[in-house]
Design an enzyme around this catalytic site. Structure first.
Site, PDB file in Angstrom:
ATOM      1  N   ASP A 175       0.855  -1.196   0.000  1.00 44.62           N
ATOM      2  CA  ASP A 175       0.000   0.000   0.000  1.00 44.62           C
ATOM      3  C   ASP A 175       0.886   1.239   0.000  1.00 44.62           C
ATOM      4  O   ASP A 175       2.056   1.175   0.391  1.00 44.62           O
ATOM      5  CB  ASP A 175      -0.926   0.015   1.220  1.00 44.62           C
ATOM      6  CG  ASP A 175      -1.830   1.249   1.229  1.00 44.62           C
ATOM      7  OD1 ASP A 175      -2.455   1.528   0.194  1.00 44.62           O
ATOM      8  OD2 ASP A 175      -1.896   1.947   2.255  1.00 44.62           O
ATOM      9  N   SER A 176       0.306   2.354  -0.381  1.00 42.68           N
ATOM     10  CA  SER A 176       1.047   3.619  -0.350  1.00 42.68           C
ATOM     11  C   SER A 176       1.466   3.966   1.088  1.00 42.68           C
ATOM     12  O   SER A 176       2.437   4.675   1.283  1.00 42.68           O
ATOM     13  CB  SER A 176       0.163   4.735  -0.907  1.00 42.68           C
ATOM     14  OG  SER A 176      -1.038   4.804  -0.168  1.00 42.68           O
ATOM     15  N   GLY A 180      -2.931   9.492  -3.492  1.00 41.13           N
ATOM     16  CA  GLY A 180      -4.253   9.894  -4.006  1.00 41.13           C
ATOM     17  C   GLY A 180      -4.268  10.953  -5.089  1.00 41.13           C
ATOM     18  O   GLY A 180      -5.014  10.841  -6.054  1.00 41.13           O
ATOM     19  N   CYS A 230      -4.218  -1.233  -2.372  1.00 39.08           N
ATOM     20  CA  CYS A 230      -4.361   0.219  -2.501  1.00 39.08           C
ATOM     21  C   CYS A 230      -5.159   0.461  -3.776  1.00 39.08           C
ATOM     22  O   CYS A 230      -4.756   0.015  -4.858  1.00 39.08           O
ATOM     23  CB  CYS A 230      -2.976   0.854  -2.604  1.00 39.08           C
ATOM     24  SG  CYS A 230      -3.005   2.621  -2.953  1.00 39.08           S
ATOM     25  N   GLU A 265      -5.080   9.513   8.554  1.00 37.35           N
ATOM     26  CA  GLU A 265      -3.621   9.433   8.802  1.00 37.35           C
ATOM     27  C   GLU A 265      -3.222  10.287  10.010  1.00 37.35           C
ATOM     28  O   GLU A 265      -2.247  10.001  10.685  1.00 37.35           O
ATOM     29  CB  GLU A 265      -2.840   9.898   7.566  1.00 37.35           C
ATOM     30  CG  GLU A 265      -3.044   9.003   6.362  1.00 37.35           C
ATOM     31  CD  GLU A 265      -1.885   8.054   6.094  1.00 37.35           C
ATOM     32  OE1 GLU A 265      -0.752   8.393   6.411  1.00 37.35           O
ATOM     33  OE2 GLU A 265      -2.152   6.965   5.549  1.00 37.35           O
ATOM     34  N   CYS A 292     -11.473   2.872  -0.907  1.00 31.37           N
ATOM     35  CA  CYS A 292     -10.161   3.334  -0.442  1.00 31.37           C
ATOM     36  C   CYS A 292      -9.894   2.575   0.853  1.00 31.37           C
ATOM     37  O   CYS A 292     -10.779   2.457   1.705  1.00 31.37           O
ATOM     38  CB  CYS A 292     -10.179   4.831  -0.179  1.00 31.37           C
ATOM     39  SG  CYS A 292      -8.678   5.421   0.639  1.00 31.37           S
ATOM     40  N   HIS A 348      -8.403   3.226   3.457  1.00 33.74           N
ATOM     41  CA  HIS A 348      -8.490   3.961   4.733  1.00 33.74           C
ATOM     42  C   HIS A 348      -9.927   4.032   5.261  1.00 33.74           C
ATOM     43  O   HIS A 348     -10.141   4.207   6.455  1.00 33.74           O
ATOM     44  CB  HIS A 348      -8.002   5.400   4.559  1.00 33.74           C
ATOM     45  CG  HIS A 348      -6.522   5.543   4.517  1.00 33.74           C
ATOM     46  ND1 HIS A 348      -5.763   4.999   3.517  1.00 33.74           N
ATOM     47  CD2 HIS A 348      -5.659   6.163   5.357  1.00 33.74           C
ATOM     48  CE1 HIS A 348      -4.498   5.293   3.730  1.00 33.74           C
ATOM     49  NE2 HIS A 348      -4.404   5.996   4.839  1.00 33.74           N
TER      50      HIS A 348
HETATM   51  N1  DGL Z   1      -4.583   3.437   0.206  1.00 35.13           N
HETATM   52  C1  DGL Z   1      -5.020   4.347  -0.816  1.00 35.13           C
HETATM   53  C2  DGL Z   1      -6.244   3.796  -1.543  1.00 35.13           C
HETATM   54  O1  DGL Z   1      -6.771   2.775  -1.195  1.00 35.13           O
HETATM   55  C3  DGL Z   1      -5.321   5.707  -0.287  1.00 35.13           C
HETATM   56  C4  DGL Z   1      -4.140   6.440   0.288  1.00 35.13           C
HETATM   57  C5  DGL Z   1      -3.383   7.304  -0.653  1.00 35.13           C
HETATM   58  O2  DGL Z   1      -3.942   8.274  -1.217  1.00 35.13           O
HETATM   59  O3  DGL Z   1      -2.202   7.028  -0.801  1.00 35.13           O
HETATM   60  O4  DGL Z   1      -6.693   4.394  -2.475  1.00 35.13           O
END
Ligand code: DGL
Length: 278
Positions: free
Chosen positions: A6-7, A39, A69, A154, A188, A190
């Protein structure tokens, strides 16, 4: 070992569900925290960062990497699968988390109207619209970018009134545009952490779908249908139920942030993804 990328921290919500459903598998989680959030980054950056991460996880011996992600799945997955995999590791595989949802999403709605919430990158890529159209031609899909939600999560502001205000604003916008929506996908990684806020602000008639359950089901199916990959995962790990946490930021930074997503202390290693730094 099964690689999960993931990012940043968001993919931990997917890893948690995967680790619970596959307790005998070893996992290695890589968060590109030093370059998160993805994002609102360009296609080129997201593609390059994701490819570096996938290559790194391959170098550790992961035959399968799941891009946990949506933004990376939307912007980098297809190019990696079509252009890079044959050059860097033809026998390995990379999967994303948009197609599994697209395959199932029609089952979550009675009205035939579905809403997708995601980052600006995911929404602009139209990946959900394109993938869903392959499986459900008569489904109506409306999207809404929710750019404030990742930074709020975050920064550990899940219970802050500002979070509820933004969740309300985004959900009202999409429901005003299409009041017939009866199913909202949290597109997403998060957003599952905001599940309670979504439940609070949404009308009872709108069901919420998080990705974890679907990703678990599809991963189990994938491993059953690809014994050659499953065997290599066992060979490289022993299926011991161990989880390694890696980050491109400092281990301290990851440990602190991961508390919101993981709830128990984790051992973390800081890594440099560039090949000449390994
Ligand atoms: N984890 C990313 C997603 O599912 C969101 C976080 C980011 O913008 O890096 O889209």
């Amino acid at each position: 070992m099964l690689g999960v990328f993931d990012s940043g921290f968001g993919g931990l919500t997917i890893l948690k569900d995967l680790a619970k459903a596959l307790p005998n598998y070893d996992f290695v989680y890589l968060g590109d925290n030093a370059r998160a959030p993805y994002g609102n980054r360009s296609f080129e950056s997201i593609y390059r960062y994701t490819l570096e991460a996938v290559d790194y996880l391959f170098s550790l011996g992961c035959p399968l990497v799941i891009l946990a992600c949506n933004t990376a799945s939307a912007k980098a997955l297809r190019t990696i699968q079509q252009n890079d995999l044959s050059k860097i590791a033809p026998q390995n595989r990379v999967l994303g988390i948009i197609r599994p949802i697209a395959e199932e999403v029609g089952k979550f709605t009675k009205s035939g109207y579905v809403g997708i919430l995601g980052t600006e990158g995911t929404v602009a890529s139209q990946s959900y619209l394109l993938e869903i159209a392959k499986f459900w031609q008569n489904l109506h899909v409306e999207q809404q970018a929710c750019p404030m939600l990742v930074p709020l999560v975050e920064n550990n502001l899940i219970n802050h009134p500002a979070t509820e205000m933004f969740v309300k604003e985004y959900t009202q916008k999409i429901l005003e545009r299409e009041p017939r929506i009866d199913s909202l996908v949290l597109g997403c990684t998060h957003y599952p952490l905001l599940q309670e806020v979504f439940v609070k602000v949404l009308p009872k008639s709108v069901k919420i779908t998080s990705q974890g359950g679907v990703i678990v089901q599809k991963t189990i199916e994938y491993l059953a249908n690809h014994p050659e990959i499953d065997n290599r995962i066992s060979k490289n790990s022993g299926k011991n139920g161990k989880i390694r946490f890696l980050t491109t930021d400092s281990a301290e930074f990851f440990k602190k942030g991961a508390e919101t997503f993981w709830h128990t202390q984790v051992q973390v290693e800081s890594v440099n993804l560039l090949p000449n730094a390994r």
